[in-house]
Design an enzyme around this catalytic site. Structure first.
Site, PDB file in Angstrom:
ATOM      1  N   TYR A  56       0.856  -1.306  -0.032  1.00  0.00           N
ATOM      2  CA  TYR A  56      -0.081   0.139   0.005  1.00  0.00           C
ATOM      3  C   TYR A  56       0.969   1.204  -0.080  1.00  0.00           C
ATOM      4  O   TYR A  56       1.623   1.508   1.067  1.00  0.00           O
ATOM      5  CB  TYR A  56      -0.984  -0.235   1.143  1.00  0.00           C
ATOM      6  CG  TYR A  56      -1.876  -0.843   1.282  1.00  0.00           C
ATOM      7  CD1 TYR A  56      -2.392  -1.919   0.204  1.00  0.00           C
ATOM      8  CD2 TYR A  56      -2.762  -1.158   2.259  1.00  0.00           C
ATOM      9  CE1 TYR A  56      -3.135  -2.850   0.225  1.00  0.00           C
ATOM     10  CE2 TYR A  56      -3.642  -2.201   2.722  1.00  0.00           C
ATOM     11  CZ  TYR A  56      -4.024  -3.002   1.479  1.00  0.00           C
ATOM     12  OH  TYR A  56      -4.986  -3.797   1.493  1.00  0.00           O
ATOM     13  N   GLY A 209     -17.161   2.464  -1.615  1.00  0.00           N
ATOM     14  CA  GLY A 209     -17.897   3.819  -1.546  1.00  0.00           C
ATOM     15  C   GLY A 209     -19.048   3.750  -2.226  1.00  0.00           C
ATOM     16  O   GLY A 209     -19.998   4.729  -2.163  1.00  0.00           O
TER      17      GLY A 209
END
Length: 331
Positions: A56, A209
């Site tokens: 990440y 989302g």
């Protein structure tokens, strides 16, 4: 905060976990100070499970968490770390590396970046097709025996791979995408986990989302936001998928909660062995997510949710084609 145990052999963790990926550029720029404040707020609210990956932000996320966790009691949080995804400059991915020597190498770097002496749950991010899972898990088992790792996890693998891995060393949990619009896990993988006594940590519970209740058809992904290449957010698909969200919104309004709270609660309601991970990048989004764990869904509520979003009703794959091929299950 409620507590759940990851499988028969895994650690006790908060019933809601914090996924930190979005704090390191996956969805565009993130505010460093706000990210750290969000981690602090999560810990103060009783969230103990924090999930990251060494890839990440090419290590950025681990360094960020090291800063956020500095001064905290090491026994007060559970670190779940994924490894093995190869990166290149820019947005490029270069496959997986599950070789035993790579396992030890990745772990050494993660321990140093995070500033800890052990990882609570260590897992390959994806299956390396060139390396038997027995060899990868066997190498992690050696690190368990040496004290550098407490538990072994898996991510995005099929039922057969889970059984093979579990035969080498008890697996604490499988991390896999699971939400109202991603339910492939229910056919074979979830029954296998329950047969073996393995927990499930669910990521993508808000569909990145998409089903949070905050995305709109005219919203464009910010620069660097991976959702720009996501089939479910593409023109033609996103309008259909957001119509499902509006059906959910009616259920949420009747329940007196937000859409995000409803869909998180739905995942949590799938079993005491399931722990949702929420990728909150701000305290505002974290504050919205936290009450979902205490939201009780009745049989009628669950039926209304299923009616609003039937299995398989979302349009578009959950990843671009190049990434779908590396998954153990589909959508």
């Amino acid at each position: 905060m409620q507590i759940r145990t990851l499988g028969r052999t895994g650690p006790a963790v908060s019933a809601l976990g914090l996924g930190a990926m979005g704090m390191s550029g996956a969805y565009g720029a993130a505010d460093r100070a706000e990210s750290i404040a969000t981690v602090h707020a999560a810990l103060d609210a009783g969230v103990t499970l924090i999930d990251t990956g060494d890839f990440y932000g090419m290590g950025h996320n681990e360094l960020l968490l090291a800063e956020a966790l500095r001064g905290r009691n090491r026994d007060d949080y559970v670190l779940s770390v994924k490894f093995g995804m190869l990166r290149g400059p820019g947005p490029h991915f270069g496959g997986q590396d599950g070789r035993p020597e790579a396992v030890r190498n990745f772990l050494a770097y993660s321990l140093t970046r995070l500033g800890v002496d052990h990882i609570d749950i260590y897992r390959p991010a994806r299956l390396d097709p060139a390396v038997p899972i027995e060899e990868t898990v066997g190498a992690i088992k050696e690190m368990v025996e040496a004290g550098y790792v407490r538990h072994i996890g898996l991510s995005e693998v099929d039922a057969a791979t889970i059984r093979r891995a579990h035969a080498v060393h008890p697996i604490a949990d499988l991390q896999i995408e699971y939400s109202l619009i991603s339910r492939a896990v229910e056919a074979e993988v979830l029954p296998t986990l329950r047969d073996l006594g393995i927990g499930l940590t669910a990521y993508g519970v808000l569909g990145r989302g998409l089903i949070s209740g905050h995305w709109t058809p005219d919203r464009a992904a910010a620069p660097g936001d991976a959702r720009a290449s996501s089939p479910r957010f593409s023109s033609g698909n996103v309008e259909h998928n957001l119509a499902l969200v509006e059906a959910l919104r009616r259920v949420a309004e009747a329940k007196g909660c937000s859409v995000a709270q409803l869909v998180i609660a739905w995942v949590a309601a799938q079993g005491e062995d399931v722990v949702p991970l929420v990728g909150a990048r701000t305290r505002q989004r974290l504050d919205e997510a936290l009450p979902a764990i205490d939201l009780e869904l009745t049989a009628d509520d669950l039926a209304e949710i299923e009616k609003a979003v039937p299995p398989g009703s979302a349009r578009g794959d959950r990843y671009p084609p190049a990434f779908m091929s590396g998954l153990g299950v589909g959508n």
